[in-house]
Design an enzyme around this catalytic site. Sequence first.
Site, mmCIF file in Angstrom:
data_model
loop_
_atom_site.group_PDB
_atom_site.id
_atom_site.type_symbol
_atom_site.label_atom_id
_atom_site.label_comp_id
_atom_site.label_asym_id
_atom_site.label_seq_id
_atom_site.Cartn_x
_atom_site.Cartn_y
_atom_site.Cartn_z
ATOM 1 N N ASP A 1 0.765 -1.176 -0.065
ATOM 2 C CA ASP A 1 -0.090 0.007 0.046
ATOM 3 C C ASP A 1 0.703 1.429 -0.146
ATOM 4 O O ASP A 1 0.351 2.306 -0.456
ATOM 5 C CB ASP A 1 -0.832 -0.020 1.461
ATOM 6 C CG ASP A 1 -0.148 -0.265 2.513
ATOM 7 O OD1 ASP A 1 0.907 -0.369 2.527
ATOM 8 O OD2 ASP A 1 -0.836 -0.397 3.473
ATOM 9 N N HIS A 2 2.010 1.246 0.329
ATOM 10 C CA HIS A 2 3.036 2.434 0.530
ATOM 11 C C HIS A 2 3.613 2.718 -0.819
ATOM 12 O O HIS A 2 3.404 4.059 -1.160
ATOM 13 C CB HIS A 2 4.062 2.144 1.551
ATOM 14 C CG HIS A 2 3.451 2.464 2.886
ATOM 15 N ND1 HIS A 2 2.552 1.597 3.405
ATOM 16 C CD2 HIS A 2 3.936 3.252 3.922
ATOM 17 C CE1 HIS A 2 2.478 1.904 4.786
ATOM 18 N NE2 HIS A 2 3.144 2.873 5.192
ATOM 19 N N ASP B 1 4.181 -1.324 11.295
ATOM 20 C CA ASP B 1 3.685 -0.073 10.878
ATOM 21 C C ASP B 1 3.107 0.537 12.295
ATOM 22 O O ASP B 1 2.382 0.071 12.822
ATOM 23 C CB ASP B 1 2.701 -0.044 9.842
ATOM 24 C CG ASP B 1 2.423 1.312 9.168
ATOM 25 O OD1 ASP B 1 2.888 1.654 8.157
ATOM 26 O OD2 ASP B 1 1.640 2.100 10.132
ATOM 27 N N ARG C 1 -0.421 12.617 10.250
ATOM 28 C CA ARG C 1 0.875 13.177 10.547
ATOM 29 C C ARG C 1 1.210 14.591 9.621
ATOM 30 O O ARG C 1 0.849 14.570 8.597
ATOM 31 C CB ARG C 1 2.054 12.425 10.121
ATOM 32 C CG ARG C 1 2.129 11.229 11.078
ATOM 33 C CD ARG C 1 3.087 10.350 11.098
ATOM 34 N NE ARG C 1 3.017 9.382 12.352
ATOM 35 C CZ ARG C 1 3.700 8.032 12.277
ATOM 36 N NH1 ARG C 1 4.002 7.506 11.272
ATOM 37 N NH2 ARG C 1 3.347 7.324 13.176
ATOM 38 N N SER D 1 6.886 7.136 12.984
ATOM 39 C CA SER D 1 6.933 6.059 12.139
ATOM 40 C C SER D 1 7.628 4.514 13.088
ATOM 41 O O SER D 1 8.438 5.044 13.649
ATOM 42 C CB SER D 1 7.365 6.150 10.830
ATOM 43 O OG SER D 1 7.839 4.982 10.392
ATOM 44 N N ARG E 1 9.302 2.765 11.307
ATOM 45 C CA ARG E 1 10.466 2.258 10.204
ATOM 46 C C ARG E 1 11.909 2.065 10.778
ATOM 47 O O ARG E 1 12.448 2.742 11.652
ATOM 48 C CB ARG E 1 10.690 3.320 9.325
ATOM 49 C CG ARG E 1 11.026 4.478 9.596
ATOM 50 C CD ARG E 1 11.038 6.034 8.531
ATOM 51 N NE ARG E 1 9.592 6.033 8.091
ATOM 52 C CZ ARG E 1 9.065 7.133 7.787
ATOM 53 N NH1 ARG E 1 9.966 8.257 7.530
ATOM 54 N NH2 ARG E 1 7.653 7.316 7.590
HETATM 55 C C1 MIC Z 1 4.158 6.435 8.224
HETATM 56 O O1 MIC Z 1 2.908 6.549 8.361
HETATM 57 O O2 MIC Z 1 5.013 7.036 8.469
HETATM 58 C C2 MIC Z 1 4.586 4.917 7.857
HETATM 59 C C3 MIC Z 1 4.991 5.138 6.295
HETATM 60 O O3 MIC Z 1 3.272 4.135 7.637
HETATM 61 C C4 MIC Z 1 5.561 4.347 8.795
HETATM 62 C C5 MIC Z 1 6.107 3.017 8.249
HETATM 63 C C6 MIC Z 1 6.918 3.105 7.393
HETATM 64 O O4 MIC Z 1 7.940 4.032 7.772
HETATM 65 O O5 MIC Z 1 7.355 2.262 6.423
HETATM 66 C C7 MIC Z 1 4.898 4.139 10.066
HETATM 67 O O6 MIC Z 1 3.972 4.676 10.418
HETATM 68 O O7 MIC Z 1 5.165 3.143 10.804
HETATM 69 FE FE1 SF4 Z 2 -0.179 4.641 5.142
HETATM 70 FE FE2 SF4 Z 2 1.296 5.442 7.336
HETATM 71 FE FE3 SF4 Z 2 -0.320 7.298 5.930
HETATM 72 FE FE4 SF4 Z 2 -1.559 5.132 7.352
HETATM 73 S S1 SF4 Z 2 -0.209 6.969 8.232
HETATM 74 S S2 SF4 Z 2 -1.802 5.716 5.170
HETATM 75 S S3 SF4 Z 2 0.128 3.567 7.021
HETATM 76 S S4 SF4 Z 2 1.619 6.186 5.143
#
Ligand code: MIC
Ligand code: SF4
Length: 641
Positions: free
Chosen positions: A64-65, A119, A379, A533, A535
């Site tokens: 999905d990313h 995630d 975010r 995140s 990550r």
């Molecule tokens: C995000 O919202 O920052 C992400 C991308 O979903 C991350 C995961 C990632 O960095 O791959 C998260 O929230 O954990």
């Molecule tokens: Fe995707 Fe992270 Fe955004 Fe949720 S917050 S939509 S998991 S990138």
Amino acid sequence: MGKNLVQKILTAHLIEGELIPGKEIAIRIDQTLTQDATGTMAYLQFEAMGVPRVKTELSVSYVDHNTLQSGFENADDHRFLQTVAAKHGIRFSRPGNGICHQVHLERFGVPGKTLLGSDSHTPTGGGIGMIAIGAGGLDVAVAMGGGPFYLTCPKVVGINLVGKLSPWVSAKDVILEVLRLLSVKGGVGKIVEYCGPGVASLSVPERATITNMGAELGATTSVFPSDEVTKAFLKAQGREDAWVKLGPDADAVYEETLTIDLSALEPAVACPHMPDIVKTVREVGPIKVDQVLIGSCTNSSYTDLMRVAGILKGKTVHPTVSLGIAPGSRQVFEMLARNGALGDLIAAGARILESACGPCIGMGQSPNSGAVSVRTFNRNFEGRSGTKDASIYLSSPEVAAAAALTGVLTDPRELGDAIDVVMPEQFLIDDRMVLEPAADPAAVEVLRGPNIKPLPINQPLPECLQAGVILKVGDNITTDHIMPAGAKILPLRSNIPAISQHVFAGVDATFAERAKAAGQGFIVGGQNYGQGSSREHAALAPMYLGIKAVITQSFARIHRANLINFGILPLTFADEADIAKVSQGDCLEIADLSAKLGVSETLEVRNATTGETFLVRPDLTPRQVAIIKAGGLLNYTREQA
Ligand code: MIC
Ligand code: SF4
């Protein structure tokens, strides 16, 4: 003494330790989820563990990313994920099927079960009564291999909901209020449990919006009871048999409590650049809006988008606004298409995006220079949108749709009667985009493209540490600062040598070069370092560049765990004021590090540049000490074997 819901679920899953806040516990994990941006690493790590088939009740791999595919990298990763899933007993949710958290809630979430996801927004599952926790990919790999998940036993905060939301006020306004009250670090070391008479008035998608954005509190997770509302949702998803009634005892006790009167809330926004800078829409006033984006795992459910469609129906998006909409799942998308609401959105001028994370992670739709963008996301960190000087406001779908029509931030109550959307009695169920694992795993060849590089392995901890401070930063540094995402960098997630060149790129363009040249180094930070995140690249890539220790005033939970997993020592100043004793470029020494770690509560750090000394705390459990000494969890697991 009665038990709260968190205690009930954790007790049922406890493998090691006691439920005493602050102590380390280990819990059994029933389900896991991964997404593609963290999943490739998680599955490389799973492969390295040599377990042929996952040992969980259910593991799902979502894509999905990284769906922009502006080069071969994303597609290579998708192919790797699909084949590795087929081989090891993991279901594979194909690109196009939707955002992991939304799809998991609809199709797989089960009240009372534990879910570990790579995630940070995995707590979305709390909306259906799961203990759903975000973690680094390595922790998820271990859980897939049947290992327990270690965490610090959290305090349980009971949020007592009373009253009922007024028309035009939405679940997003509830979580924004919680963020206003508790702040982005108010949830660290805590699980938020929603209780009280107001719970029954909230639908499962509304509850999921609230638990989803609990991640922004820094909380371990958030959870709602499983009640008649949950049952009706599961029934409408054709999964009534997954339902169990679950809730706190009548005399349940919480370590902290808070009451929120839903009737008193009004439409709100989180202002740039933090999710806890919350003001009412009225307070902010009618500022000009350039872009509106509706979607993300926070606010992209069927009911959210039906409400948006109702607001936009027969109207036109304001001439100076660009409106983008990304439905949360293929189920939502298809239902909107079949019932005509998609036509209303298109007719109003919305730019319909694929069902994926998209602009939430900076994959396209970066706003214009200096823009104001109103988003239903979770975010609004500086630069995450891809436009450094843009101002991002986080809002409910109602506020977003109102701004799309008027071109200014607008209290939706000015639009007249609220749009009534009924929860469907039956969702459109079609799981054909979720692939079952292979019946004959031996026949599956795992396909790896040139973007998938082997995992870098750390060295064991040195006897003594003497290194320079490569970077000193302030409070609330996010993982988006440490390891930026976005359309250019995200495709490199399976290639640590390449992605590590972008560590701290937006904060200090020469960081990576300096760290690599120094060979080893420290990072020094303020409060809540590593929020955001899950990550693990925010630990793995600095490790690759030679970072040995990070000294801060405090850490965010997942990032601290990721640092330990990759053998980077997380230290906090014993006296927070001592941060003044370190400047960027100073050389720091910790003598007898490996001998003292796990023995003394504090370690002495000598600033060789100034001659001053100060104390730091490792605060590690014996298991974590062993992991750090081994140079990370993979080395440690190998040693154990
Ligand atoms: C995000 O919202 O920052 C992400 C991308 O979903 C991350 C995961 C990632 O960095 O791959 C998260 O929230 O954990
Ligand atoms: Fe995707 Fe992270 Fe955004 Fe949720 S917050 S939509 S998991 S990138």
